[in-house]
Design a protein around this motif. Structure first.
Motif, mmCIF file in Angstrom:
data_model
loop_
_atom_site.group_PDB
_atom_site.id
_atom_site.type_symbol
_atom_site.label_atom_id
_atom_site.label_comp_id
_atom_site.label_asym_id
_atom_site.label_seq_id
_atom_site.Cartn_x
_atom_site.Cartn_y
_atom_site.Cartn_z
ATOM 1 N N ILE A 25 48.307 8.853 -49.286
ATOM 2 C CA ILE A 25 47.017 8.242 -48.956
ATOM 3 C C ILE A 25 47.200 6.743 -48.745
ATOM 4 O O ILE A 25 47.623 6.024 -49.663
ATOM 5 C CB ILE A 25 45.990 8.503 -50.077
ATOM 6 N N GLY A 26 46.892 6.265 -47.547
ATOM 7 C CA GLY A 26 46.931 4.841 -47.276
ATOM 8 C C GLY A 26 45.692 4.165 -47.820
ATOM 9 O O GLY A 26 44.594 4.732 -47.770
ATOM 10 N N CYS A 27 45.853 2.957 -48.357
ATOM 11 C CA CYS A 27 44.712 2.271 -48.959
ATOM 12 C C CYS A 27 44.924 0.761 -48.927
ATOM 13 O O CYS A 27 46.002 0.279 -48.560
ATOM 14 C CB CYS A 27 44.498 2.752 -50.387
ATOM 15 N N GLY A 28 43.896 0.029 -49.337
ATOM 16 C CA GLY A 28 43.968 -1.415 -49.383
ATOM 17 C C GLY A 28 44.192 -1.976 -50.772
ATOM 18 O O GLY A 28 44.137 -3.198 -50.966
ATOM 19 N N TYR A 29 44.445 -1.124 -51.761
ATOM 20 C CA TYR A 29 44.669 -1.595 -53.121
ATOM 21 C C TYR A 29 45.991 -2.366 -53.237
ATOM 22 O O TYR A 29 46.942 -2.104 -52.488
ATOM 23 C CB TYR A 29 44.711 -0.420 -54.100
ATOM 24 N N LEU A 31 48.982 -2.147 -54.884
ATOM 25 C CA LEU A 31 49.625 -1.055 -55.614
ATOM 26 C C LEU A 31 50.535 -1.559 -56.727
ATOM 27 O O LEU A 31 50.942 -0.767 -57.589
ATOM 28 C CB LEU A 31 50.396 -0.159 -54.650
ATOM 29 N N ALA A 32 50.836 -2.868 -56.748
ATOM 30 C CA ALA A 32 51.609 -3.415 -57.862
ATOM 31 C C ALA A 32 50.827 -3.319 -59.162
ATOM 32 O O ALA A 32 51.419 -3.344 -60.250
ATOM 33 C CB ALA A 32 51.989 -4.863 -57.576
ATOM 34 N N THR A 33 49.501 -3.204 -59.059
ATOM 35 C CA THR A 33 48.656 -3.121 -60.255
ATOM 36 C C THR A 33 48.309 -1.679 -60.614
ATOM 37 O O THR A 33 47.523 -1.441 -61.529
ATOM 38 C CB THR A 33 47.353 -3.911 -60.051
ATOM 39 N N VAL A 34 48.867 -0.722 -59.879
ATOM 40 C CA VAL A 34 48.608 0.700 -60.129
ATOM 41 C C VAL A 34 49.881 1.343 -60.662
ATOM 42 O O VAL A 34 50.908 1.365 -59.977
ATOM 43 C CB VAL A 34 48.152 1.424 -58.844
ATOM 44 N N ASP A 55 51.448 0.042 -49.534
ATOM 45 C CA ASP A 55 50.074 0.260 -49.066
ATOM 46 C C ASP A 55 49.686 1.727 -49.088
ATOM 47 O O ASP A 55 48.823 2.163 -48.345
ATOM 48 C CB ASP A 55 49.894 -0.303 -47.655
ATOM 49 N N TRP A 56 50.307 2.506 -49.964
ATOM 50 C CA TRP A 56 49.987 3.935 -50.072
ATOM 51 C C TRP A 56 50.295 4.431 -51.485
ATOM 52 O O TRP A 56 51.067 3.821 -52.220
ATOM 53 C CB TRP A 56 50.769 4.759 -49.055
ATOM 54 N N PHE A 57 49.657 5.528 -51.829
ATOM 55 C CA PHE A 57 49.998 6.236 -53.058
ATOM 56 C C PHE A 57 49.978 7.730 -52.775
ATOM 57 O O PHE A 57 49.375 8.179 -51.790
ATOM 58 C CB PHE A 57 49.045 5.869 -54.206
#
Length: 202
Positions: A25-29, A31-34, A55-57
């Motif tokens: 799933i591409g996203c704008g989060y 991801l270093a904080t996930v 930019d994905w998870f």
């Protein structure tokens, strides 16, 4: 635990069957904080992050989840409402949402209402006790207020919600049209009250 306040709209970049369905799933989060193992609500479904990039998870969607959620939601190109979990001290802008889908609702109609759009959604009649006018409900992960609820001629329960322009532009609900299906989660307090009443009646 979530609040139903969407913080990003992601896109399914890839869907691969690996026993369970692996979604990228591409996203704008950021991801270093996930962390791996963290939860993200994807259109109202609490899923676990099993891999990530800048930019994905990635998440695994079980057959149980596939059988209880809206058809077509997990296909390549699908857009998903995303929300990271509530943290202690965060503002509770919506209502308490668990990320556990109760049923799938079908859009039976839409109409303009002022600057907003009213959406009518049909759910199985057995869930009628869990829906109340002016109560909270979650539709594809979005915390909404029920405008009205009624028992319809088609044997189902119909309820309506209003989608304001901000919600339409920041979530997938702006594309609602007849026959589209959404994940529905009822207010957790309504679930427990209904269960208590059932237990007393036995």
């Amino acid at each position: 635990m979530f609040t139903g306040i969407i913080t990003d709209v992601g896109t399914v970049r890839a869907a691969e069957q690996r026993g369970d369905l692996r979604l990228t799933i591409g996203c704008g989060y950021d991801l270093a904080t996930v962390d791996l193992g963290a939860s993200i609500a994807c259109s109202g479904v609490c899923l676990t992050v099993v891999d990530k990039g800048h930019d994905w998870f990635a998440v695994d969607v079980s057959n149980e989840t596939l059988s209880r959620t809206a058809p077509g939601l997990w296909s390549e190109g699908a857009r998903l409402n995303l929300e990271r979990p509530l943290r202690i001290g965060d503002e509770l802008g919506g209502h308490f949402v668990t990320g556990h889908v109760d049923c799938v609702g079908e859009v039976v109609g839409t109409c303009p209402e002022g600057g907003s759009t009213r959406i009518g959604i049909a759910i199985p009649a057995e869930y009628a006790p869990l829906v109340a006018a002016k109560g909270s409900i979650t539709v594809d992960g979005v915390s909404l207020t029920v405008n009205a609820v009624r028992e319809a001629e088609d044997g189902r329960t119909h309820f309506s919600v209003n989608i304001i322009p901000h919600t339409a532009s920041c979530t997938t609900l702006g594309n609602a049209s007849a026959d589209v299906h959404f994940n529905v989660e009822f207010d957790v307090l309504a679930r427990y009250l209904d269960r208590m009443l059932q237990a007393r009646a036995q």
